[in-house]
Design a protein around this motif. Structure first.
Motif, short mmCIF file in Angstrom:
data_model
loop_
_atom_site.label_atom_id
_atom_site.label_comp_id
_atom_site.label_asym_id
_atom_site.label_seq_id
_atom_site.Cartn_x
_atom_site.Cartn_y
_atom_site.Cartn_z
N ASP A 1 -11.31 3.34 9.96
CA ASP A 1 -10.18 2.46 9.74
C ASP A 1 -10.34 1.22 10.60
O ASP A 1 -10.66 1.30 11.78
CB ASP A 1 -8.87 3.17 10.11
CG ASP A 1 -8.57 4.31 9.15
OD1 ASP A 1 -9.11 4.28 8.04
OD2 ASP A 1 -7.82 5.21 9.55
N TYR B 1 -3.44 4.56 1.38
CA TYR B 1 -4.17 3.30 1.44
C TYR B 1 -4.60 2.80 0.07
O TYR B 1 -5.57 2.05 -0.05
CB TYR B 1 -5.39 3.41 2.37
CG TYR B 1 -5.03 3.86 3.77
CD1 TYR B 1 -4.49 2.98 4.69
CD2 TYR B 1 -5.21 5.19 4.15
CE1 TYR B 1 -4.14 3.40 5.97
CE2 TYR B 1 -4.86 5.61 5.43
CZ TYR B 1 -4.33 4.71 6.32
OH TYR B 1 -3.97 5.13 7.59
N LYS B 2 -3.87 3.19 -0.95
CA LYS B 2 -4.10 2.65 -2.30
C LYS B 2 -3.14 1.50 -2.53
O LYS B 2 -1.97 1.55 -2.12
CB LYS B 2 -3.91 3.72 -3.36
CG LYS B 2 -4.91 4.84 -3.31
CD LYS B 2 -4.61 5.89 -4.38
CE LYS B 2 -5.56 7.07 -4.29
NZ LYS B 2 -5.19 8.13 -5.27
N PHE C 1 0.83 -1.20 0.00
CA PHE C 1 0.00 0.00 0.00
C PHE C 1 0.87 1.25 0.00
O PHE C 1 1.98 1.26 0.54
CB PHE C 1 -0.89 0.04 1.24
CG PHE C 1 -2.13 -0.81 1.15
CD1 PHE C 1 -3.32 -0.28 0.69
CD2 PHE C 1 -2.09 -2.15 1.51
CE1 PHE C 1 -4.47 -1.05 0.62
CE2 PHE C 1 -3.22 -2.94 1.43
CZ PHE C 1 -4.42 -2.39 0.98
N LYS D 1 -10.99 4.59 -3.85
CA LYS D 1 -10.09 5.57 -3.25
C LYS D 1 -9.90 6.77 -4.18
O LYS D 1 -9.93 7.93 -3.73
CB LYS D 1 -8.75 4.92 -2.93
CG LYS D 1 -8.77 4.00 -1.73
CD LYS D 1 -9.00 4.78 -0.45
CE LYS D 1 -8.96 3.88 0.77
NZ LYS D 1 -9.21 4.64 2.02
N HIS E 1 -11.10 -1.41 -5.13
CA HIS E 1 -10.67 -0.65 -3.95
C HIS E 1 -9.96 0.63 -4.39
O HIS E 1 -10.24 1.73 -3.87
CB HIS E 1 -9.75 -1.51 -3.09
CG HIS E 1 -9.09 -0.75 -1.98
ND1 HIS E 1 -9.72 -0.48 -0.78
CD2 HIS E 1 -7.86 -0.18 -1.90
CE1 HIS E 1 -8.90 0.21 -0.01
NE2 HIS E 1 -7.76 0.41 -0.65
N ASN E 2 -9.05 0.52 -5.34
CA ASN E 2 -8.31 1.69 -5.80
C ASN E 2 -9.22 2.68 -6.51
O ASN E 2 -9.03 3.90 -6.40
CB ASN E 2 -7.17 1.27 -6.73
CG ASN E 2 -5.94 0.83 -5.96
OD1 ASN E 2 -5.92 0.81 -4.73
ND2 ASN E 2 -4.89 0.47 -6.67
N GLN F 1 -9.54 -2.02 5.57
CA GLN F 1 -10.52 -1.25 4.80
C GLN F 1 -11.03 -2.03 3.60
O GLN F 1 -12.23 -2.05 3.31
CB GLN F 1 -9.87 0.06 4.34
CG GLN F 1 -9.66 1.08 5.44
CD GLN F 1 -9.04 2.37 4.93
OE1 GLN F 1 -9.02 2.62 3.73
NE2 GLN F 1 -8.52 3.17 5.82
N ARG G 1 -4.15 -1.25 8.13
CA ARG G 1 -5.41 -0.52 7.95
C ARG G 1 -5.94 -0.66 6.53
O ARG G 1 -7.14 -0.77 6.31
CB ARG G 1 -5.22 0.95 8.29
CG ARG G 1 -5.01 1.22 9.76
CD ARG G 1 -4.90 2.71 10.02
NE ARG G 1 -4.81 3.00 11.44
CZ ARG G 1 -4.75 4.23 11.94
NH1 ARG G 1 -4.76 5.27 11.12
NH2 ARG G 1 -4.67 4.42 13.24
N GLY G 2 -5.03 -0.63 5.55
CA GLY G 2 -5.45 -0.77 4.16
C GLY G 2 -6.12 -2.10 3.90
O GLY G 2 -7.17 -2.17 3.24
N VAL H 1 -0.07 1.35 8.13
CA VAL H 1 -0.84 1.70 6.93
C VAL H 1 -1.28 0.45 6.20
O VAL H 1 -2.43 0.35 5.73
CB VAL H 1 -0.01 2.61 6.00
CG1 VAL H 1 -0.68 2.77 4.64
CG2 VAL H 1 0.20 3.98 6.64
#
Length: 233
Positions: free
Chosen positions: A193, A55-56, A51, A180, A176-177, A146, A142-143, A139
């Motif tokens: 998160d 978070y991408k 990530f 975002k 997901h991306n 999510q 959390r990513g 990160v």
């Protein structure tokens, strides 16, 4: 840009991504069933993800059975080849947990930091003592959390063949991306998160097996930051 964003988290320089493995539960496959049983004793695919600070997803490897160690997946991955062939600018590195080997381009935490500089590498003084490496690396936790919360199919057992499950994982990663990039929020009851279910599963008492990497350990020691001070946000 990505380095600057990571730097703002805990003052850790040169970070371009954070890496981890996460398990996606599957039904017991008919072929090579024992290979898919992970160390928590359920059937899964072990998915390597990287990530950025927003978070991408930067990279996803979704093809390995659950019994495969994170370090093995990394060793066979294209991202390792990119760093080894120096296709990534010098001074840039990933952060990973102790399930990975320490390299010049992949920094892992000191397992038993000595008082002084090694402790400062692992932690940062704020209102309480926080571990800077862990805080930056969070990160990826959390990513993953999510993405699994947004796409519940990844949070439970996927009742498809491993090959089809891999396609589902990659599709969810792309979506997901897109979410975002377009700032599509999660539903109100799922907003925020969330920690990954597999959080800290790679943190073991010994670092990943394999030949020692003096260059990686040397860089980690140089990053004890006698001239650079961690900061909080």
């Amino acid at each position: 840009m990505n380095e600057a964003a990571f730097l703002q988290i805990a003052g850790f320089p040169g970070v371009v991504g954070v890496i981890d493995g996460t398990h996606v539960r599957i039904q017991a496959p008919h072929k090579d069933e024992p290979e898919f049983v992970n160390r928590k004793h359920f059937h899964s695919l072990n998915v390597q993800v990287i990530f950025d600070a927003e978070y991408k997803l930067m990279d996803v490897v979704a093809k390995w059975p659950g019994s495969t160690h994170d370090a093995r997946i990394l060793h066979e991955s294209g991202i390792k080849q990119m760093f080894d062939r120096r296709l990534v600018p010098g001074g840039c590195h990933l952060l990973g947990d102790s399930g990975y080997p320490c390299k010049t381009w992949l920094l892992t935490p000191f397992l038993r930091p000595q008082p002084g500089d090694q402790s400062r590498y692992n932690s940062v003084s704020m209102s309480c003592i926080c571990r800077a490496h862990k805080r930056t690396r969070s990160v990826v936790e959390r990513g993953i959390g999510q993405m699994k919360r947004r796409f519940h199919v990844l949070h439970g057992e996927i009742r498809l063949t491993p090959a089809k499950t891999c396609k589902v994982i990659l599709a969810c990663s792309a979506l997901h991306n897109i979410c975002k990039a377009r700032n599509i929020q999660m539903p109100p009851d799922e907003a925020g998160d969330y920690p990954d279910d597999d959080e800290e599963e790679g943190d073991e008492e010994t670092e990943a097996a394999g030949a020692p990497n003096p260059q990686g350990h040397g860089l980690r020691h140089r990053l004890q930051f006698t001239n650079i001070h961690f900061h909080g946000t």
